[in-house]
Write an enzyme that holds these catalytic residues in place. Structure first.
Site, PDB file in Angstrom:
ATOM      1  N   GLY A   1     -26.335   9.265   7.729  1.00 24.86           N
ATOM      2  CA  GLY A   1     -27.410   8.039   7.779  1.00 24.86           C
ATOM      3  C   GLY A   1     -28.183   8.043   8.800  1.00 24.86           C
ATOM      4  N   HIS A   2     -28.098   6.844   9.290  1.00 22.38           N
ATOM      5  CA  HIS A   2     -29.349   6.548  10.398  1.00 22.38           C
ATOM      6  C   HIS A   2     -28.858   6.928  11.936  1.00 22.38           C
ATOM      7  CE1 HIS A   2     -33.164   4.487  11.709  1.00 22.38           C
ATOM      8  NE2 HIS A   2     -32.311   3.810  12.541  1.00 22.38           N
TER       9      HIS A   2
END
Length: 269
Positions: A249-250
């Protein structure tokens, strides 16, 4: 330590090699680098700090623009008398690193962007909602379940978020001035459509001015800032390379720390 008028929490590690500064994202803190500091410090002097308005650093009542954060970065470097650095920036930290590389190219040796803010308008719905209707952020009760949801939105593998971060971030969010600082950060930089054009366009239009070798890192499943923005950076920054982490993800540095550290160390050589 005192950076200008701001009481600032920072970490440093390593006593040899070129200096490297790690910049976390908006509303985050230096804990996101906890699995990276020591590995990078084997070959570099590494610094990370809670950006003004976040973590345990002071939270003045100001518009939290990228230019304000850029000024704070300059003051941090001046405090340590660091003339040239390598910068690794995650999310909003990436946009500050980009602006620094554009406006002070002679001071940047290497540039690393990790799911960087500032490369396009698109951003997740919840940030756009809170920026457009700040009353929600002012009145919304924040409990540990909400904190868990926010942290989980930054990763693909939910098990990669340390359990102790839930309590840590819950306590931090309830520090005096934190909610106002986050609301200012959101409303200054975002609206219902996403990033304000006056925030991201000056960055995108000047990417070709960046002289430093640049490593662009992104998580393929980033739910905050779409992976399409990685290709904007890779195509427009002259001397750049791109690495996309799968099942990520981020926060690539949190989810894949060993691979991330190896990749960054090789890049910084």
């Amino acid at each position: 330590m005192q950076v200008g008028s701001i009481k600032t929490r920072y970490w440093s590690a390593g006593d040899r090699g070129d200096p490297v500064v790690l910049l976390h994202g908006g509303g985050s803190s230096i804990e996101v680098w906890i699995n990276n500091m020591q590995a990078l410090a084997q070959h570099h002097r590494v610094f990370a700090f809670d950006m003004v308005g976040t973590g345990l650093s002071d939270k003045p009542i100001v518009p939290y623009s990228l230019d304000y954060q850029l000024q704070f970065l300059n003051e941090f470097l001046d405090t340590f008398d660091i003339p040239q650095i390598s910068l690794i920036g995650n999310s909003m930290g990436g946009s500050i690193a980009l602006k620094f590389a554009i406006h002070s190219p002679e001071r940047v040796r290497k540039l690393g962007l990790v799911s960087s803010f500032g490369l396009g308008r698109e951003i997740d719905f919840s940030d756009r909602l809170l920026a457009s209707f700040p009353a929600i952020a002012k009145l919304m009760p924040v409990n540990r379940s909400v904190v868990r949801w926010v942290l989980n939105s930054c990763v693909y593998n939910l098990n990669s978020v340390p359990e102790e971060w839930i309590e840590l971030n819950f306590q931090r969010f309830n520090l005096p001035g934190q909610r106002k600082a986050l609301i200012s950060l959101l409303t200054t930089n975002l609206n219902w459509g996403g990033l304000r054009p006056e925030v991201f366009m000056p960055i995108v239009q000047q990417l070709d001015r960046i002289k430093a070798p640049t490593l662009v890192i992104w998580g393929k499943q980033d739910a905050i800032i779409p992976v399409a923005h990685a290709y904007v950076a890779a195509q427009k920054i002259p001397n750049s390379s791109l690495h996309i982490f799968e099942q990520c993800g981020h926060w690539a540095q949190v989810e894949h720390p060993e691979a991330f550290n190896s990749l960054v160390l090789e890049f910084l050589m």
